[in-house]
Design an enzyme around this catalytic site. Structure first.
Site, PDB file in Angstrom:
ATOM      1  N   HIS A 458       0.889  -1.099  -0.081  1.00 38.58           N
ATOM      2  CA  HIS A 458      -0.061   0.075   0.045  1.00 38.58           C
ATOM      3  C   HIS A 458       0.896   1.243   0.072  1.00 38.58           C
ATOM      4  O   HIS A 458       0.526   2.059  -0.616  1.00 38.58           O
ATOM      5  CB  HIS A 458      -0.811  -0.190   1.071  1.00 38.58           C
ATOM      6  CG  HIS A 458      -1.740   1.239   1.425  1.00 38.58           C
ATOM      7  ND1 HIS A 458      -1.369   2.325   1.956  1.00 38.58           N
ATOM      8  CD2 HIS A 458      -2.992   1.674   0.645  1.00 38.58           C
ATOM      9  CE1 HIS A 458      -2.201   3.289   2.042  1.00 38.58           C
ATOM     10  NE2 HIS A 458      -3.172   2.854   1.168  1.00 38.58           N
ATOM     11  N   CYS A 835      -2.941  -2.454 -15.565  1.00 41.78           N
ATOM     12  CA  CYS A 835      -3.020  -1.509 -14.485  1.00 41.78           C
ATOM     13  C   CYS A 835      -2.186  -1.721 -13.162  1.00 41.78           C
ATOM     14  O   CYS A 835      -2.326  -0.886 -12.140  1.00 41.78           O
ATOM     15  CB  CYS A 835      -4.578  -1.062 -14.236  1.00 41.78           C
ATOM     16  SG  CYS A 835      -5.473  -2.093 -13.665  1.00 41.78           S
TER      17      CYS A 835
END
Length: 953
Positions: A458, A835
């Site tokens: 993250h 992506c």
């Protein structure tokens, strides 16, 4: 015939890089074009590969070839190993096919022993010569002991320092021949003390051990790290170059140096370099003495310098690129020891490419191809001041997850980061790992440092998106969040202490290191324009905010390939409403809570459409599991309980029920929509209403939303969610009374989706490969936890790269190809992109281009990298196709020539057969004629006879 493993410099050329390594190929090429290169030989990269296959041994066949070529080298140079009248001394150097400066080992002055040293000195009465011989001998013992026998050079450096102190001198060059002779004896004694055996005196034994050491250095820790950082496969191996020594430390009429044909820092066209008199090459790079600028060589050695400048011009013209050269002057005579395309900064790379293009040295495609895409990062982010960085020592290292440089005071929570930043403090946010809730603190921090996580954690993903510096996965940190401190390198760092982090290298430093702002030179735009001219694949961006989208557009993005809608939920007003939705008991309660979020989502999407000005925008529905959104502190839980009219215990029970053993493979993505279709309805309304409003304001823009459903693994799953989307979207469009096209597609991020892509394509209008999760699920390990054990895999050569940073083409790539092939069979109009974070990795971009993807999508600051990598991939593919076409044409031409020859042979054979047949026919006709004539004669005789008989009657 046995396999050839060894080549004289005269047997190779610059095209043999894979076999001879970069250094060997260039030595051969310099020899071929007539430059002064000491003549030796190269042991091929195949020999290195065989060395490892054979259990780190040089087999008898290879060793026999090496000794055969030692004989040839002796004949060429008129000197012999171990000879007491004219001894041959050599250097043994590594040389991989990709330049790896300083990563592997070199041994100089090999061939010396006590007898050779004594004989050399007796043959030359000059005291200065004796000093040179002992200087070379002590260097050889020290280097051989360190590199070959791994004794460690510190022991020898201590002996040198003691000798200098004893003699009252500062520099090595001030030591006399006797001093150096004494040192050589001390060095040999140290060698025996450490290893228990005498220093080897046989030059052939020395050579064997030195070659083994160079092969072994291919697998040393620094070489392995460098290879991983620069995508150099372990399987390539290194060549070994054995070359007669030329001595820059022979006397004051000798010297050695390193030079560049252009400034590697700025790209300016001028000769740059350093030179030392009476020295060997290691002295220049080791910093033992302060070298002089290369220009001063003109005063010291005018003839050699004049020749050297001509050689520089010739080499740059020959290689059509800036050259990095090593050379030695021995008694006024120039020798070239190496040339290679020089390492350079990104700024210099752009200028050099543009200048070479303007000078007519290269064409546009070569200008694009010669720039390393990943180096563009340094043009877009602040960097540490070079001089300050040289003086700093890292206290630890993690993964360079998001480029740039950052320094600030340590804080341990997002809330503290915001509070400190509000009062003007620069902070570095240090966390065990970040979560979506940390986003506000991450935005205000100068940089982020995490203990856990990899290149696609993250923290890494979000930091790259924001263009913020991030170092992730520094497992050496011992974190104590409760006391707001951590331990690293044996020292405790408290909240408020200054640290500096380098997001390019992963290095962590104590204190403040000054930074300098990045500069984007004018050549940047020019090269990017050329890249856009030649690439065939589009480049989009992963962006969740208008600011990210605008930055990406500035950097050349052609649309949004991934908008993660969950990042829009963490604003305090929104998160409260979303938590209400999570804790609701009925559909009506959930819809009421979601209605509070709808205007925010719609507004966000409108701003994104505005920022993209009609370029494609692909919006992914909610993806993370719900537990990521629930409160974690007692005050937040109490606040939610009050808002919901529930007890604290009830809220805690709901939170506990959301716990999953493996949440990344649990209740998330499209599974949330199957359970709670009202979430998809709300998000669809927001997307479509936003598109309608922006289209009304800008009727000339082509607004066509792409709605992406995540984590699909079954076509019925997608059909279920798509039905919700289409019904909601069509209803919104009908109410608006206008035309609006939209597409519904899916992320391919589950292996089953790739394997059943033909079925999924019946519902999906586009595919977008979410390679972060596809990699995670294909390998079966967590992208956040893999960093704990991947180093062991690198050391064991199980993996050469982090598969989350560089796309695994053999496994994940194969799934992508299967999905592409199956999907397009069902729906030929299917458009496909990627992506995941691999969309900004040059090697992965090249693979995507080969697959035929329509676009790659990456974080905003990686867009230029992807644009350049896509252009290079297209140019490479075009060249490969041209080569294949040429080979095919040559093959056809060869077949045609073969057919012609066959036809000629057939015609010749036919002619010969026809001639023979004609002869046979002619003979038959002649025989027939003869028979006919004989018959006629017989008939005539019979008639005559009958006539005479009648007449007589």
């Amino acid at each position: 015939m046995s396999h050839k493993y060894v080549y004289l410099f005269t047997e190779g050329d610059g095209s043999m890089r894979e076999l001879l390594g970069g250094k060997g190929a260039n030595l051969a090429e310099m020899t071929r074009i007539g430059l002064p290169v000491p003549q030796g030989f190269t042991i091929s990269t195949e020999a290195c590969t065989k060395y490892y296959e054979d259990g780190q041994k040089i087999n008898d066949e290879i060793m026999a070839q090496i000794m055969e070529y030692v004989d040839k080298m002796e004949q060429i140079n008129g000197k012999k190993f171990g000879d007491l009248t004219n001894p041959l001394l050599v250097s043994v150097r590594s040389g991989a096919r990709a330049s790896m400066p300083g990563m592997m080992d070199t041994i100089l002055n090999l061939g010396l022993n006590d007898d050779v040293v004594d004989a050399m000195i007796k043959g030359n009465p000059d005291p200065a010569f004796a000093r040179f011989v002992y200087d070379s001998y002590r260097r050889f013992i020290q280097m051989f002991s360190d590199v070959v026998m791994e004794v460690g050079k510190k022991y020898f450096e201590q002996l040198i320092d003691e000798m200098k102190q004893k003699k009252g001198v500062t520099y090595d060059v001030e030591l006399t021949a006797e001093d150096l002779k004494e040192l050589a004896g001390q060095f040999k004694a140290e060698y025996k003390a450490k290893l228990g055996v005498d220093f080897p005196s046989d030059p052939k034994v020395q050579l064997y051990e030195a070659i083994r050491a160079v092969f072994r250095s291919w697998d040393n820790p620094r070489a392995n790290v460098y290879r991983r950082d620069n995508d150099i496969p372990y399987s390539w191996g290194t060549a070994v170059n054995v070359m007669p020594m030329v001595f820059g430390n022979l006397n004051e009429n000798s010297g050695t140096g390193v030079a560049f044909t252009r400034d590697p820092a700025t790209g300016e066209k001028k000769l740059m370099g350093e030179f030392l008199t009476n020295a060997q090459g290691e002295d220049v790079v080791a910093g033992v003495r302060t070298p002089m600028p290369i220009a001063q060589m003109a005063d010291k050695f005018p003839a050699a310098f004049e020749q050297f400048t001509k050689v520089c011009a010739l080499l740059e013209d020959h290689y059509r690129d800036m050259q990095d050269m090593e050379f030695t002057v021995e008694n006024g005579k120039l020798y070239m020891l190496q040339t290679r395309n020089g390492k350079r900064t990104a700024k210099a790379a752009l200028k050099i490419a543009c200048d070479l293009l303007d000078e007519g040295m290269i064409d546009e495609k070569k200008a694009v191809a010669m720039i390393e895409p990943r180096n563009l990062d340094t043009l877009l982010h602040p960097q540490f001041d070079t001089n300050a960085l040289k003086a700093a020592t890292p206290i630890g290292r993690g993964l360079g997850a998001s480029p740039g440089a950052a320094c600030g005071k340590v804080v341990f929570s997002a809330e503290d980061a915001e509070e400190w930043a509000t009062r003007g403090e620069k902070v570095v946010l240090v966390r065990l790992e970040t979560s979506p809730e940390d986003i506000t603190g991450m935005k205000v921090a100068q940089g982020i440092l995490t203990v856990r996580g990899g290149m696609t954690s993250h923290a890494a993903v979000v930091a790259r998106g924001m263009g913020s510096c991030c170092v992730s996965g520094c497992g050496d940190i011992n974190m104590d969040e409760e006391r707001k401190q951590f331990t690293l390198g044996g020292k405790i760092y408290h909240e408020g202490d200054f640290i500096s982090i380098d997001g390019s290298t992963g290095n962590i430093y104590e204190g403040v290191i000054p930074t300098v702002d990045a500069e984007i030179a004018g050549e940047f735009g020019r090269i990017m324009a050329l890249a856009d001219k030649y690439r065939t694949m589009k480049v989009r961006t992963n962006a969740d905010t208008p600011a990210d989208a605008r930055k990406a557009r500035e950097l050349g993005a052609e649309g949004i390939g991934l908008c993660r809608t969950e990042h829009m939920f963490f604003d305090p007003e929104r998160i409260a409403a979303f938590r209400e939705m999570i804790c609701s008991d009925t559909v009506a309660e959930r819809e009421t809570a979601l209605e509070k979020i709808l205007p925010y989502q719609q507004g966000d999407f409108e701003k994104l459409y505005e920022a993209l000005e009609g370029s494609p925008v692909c919006i992914r529905f909610l993806d993370p599991p719900l537990h990521e959104f629930v409160p974690t502190t007692q005050p937040e839980i109490e606040q939610l309980a009050a808002a919901q009219g529930k007890s604290v215990e009830q809220i805690k029970a709901i939170i506990a029920s959301l716990h999953e053993f493996n949440p990344m493979m649990g209740h998330r993505g499209c599974r949330l929509t199957v359970t709670y279709p009202e979430i998809a309805r709300m998000q669809t309304k927001a997307i479509i209403r936003a598109a309608i409003n922006v289209k009304k304001a800008h009727p000339d823009w082509d607004i066509k939303p792409e709605i992406m459903i995540p984590l699909v693994g079954e076509t019925k799953e997608l059909a279920y969610v798509k039905k919700v989307v289409v019904e909601t979207a069509d209803a919104e469009i009908a109410v608006a009374g206008m035309e609006l096209s939209y597409e519904v597609g899916t992320m391919i991020e589950i292996p089953r989706a790739a394997l059943t892509a033909d079925e999924i394509a019946k519902e999906a209008e586009f595919f977008c490969f979410g390679t972060n999760d596809l990699t995670q699920m294909t390998f079966g390990f967590s992208r956040d936890d893999a960093g704990k054990f991947l180093n062991a895999y690198y050391e064991a050569k199980i993996y050469e790269n982090d598969p989350f940073a560089k796309l695994d083409q053999n496994g994940v790539g194969k799934l992508m190809k299967i999905a592409m092939d199956l999907g397009k069979k069902t729906r030929p109009s299917l458009h496909c992109g990627i992506c995941g974070e691999h969309g900004g990795d040059p090697a992965s971009v090249e693979f995507c281009n080969t697959l035929g993807l329509d676009y790659v999508s990456c974080s905003p600051f990686r867009v230029p990298i992807a644009r350049l990598a896509a252009a290079q991939a297209a140019i490479k593919q075009e060249a490969a196709q041209a080569a294949a076409d040429k080979a095919a044409e040559e093959s056809k031409a060869a077949e045609r020539e073969k057919a012609k020859e066959a036809a000629k042979e057939a015609a010749k054979e036919f002619a010969e057969n026809a001639k023979e047949a004609a002869a046979v026919v002619a003979a038959d006709v002649a025989d027939a004629a003869k028979a006919g004539l004989a018959g006629a004669k017989a008939g005539l005789a019979a008639a005559k006879k009958a006539y005479l008989e009648n007449r007589n009657k």
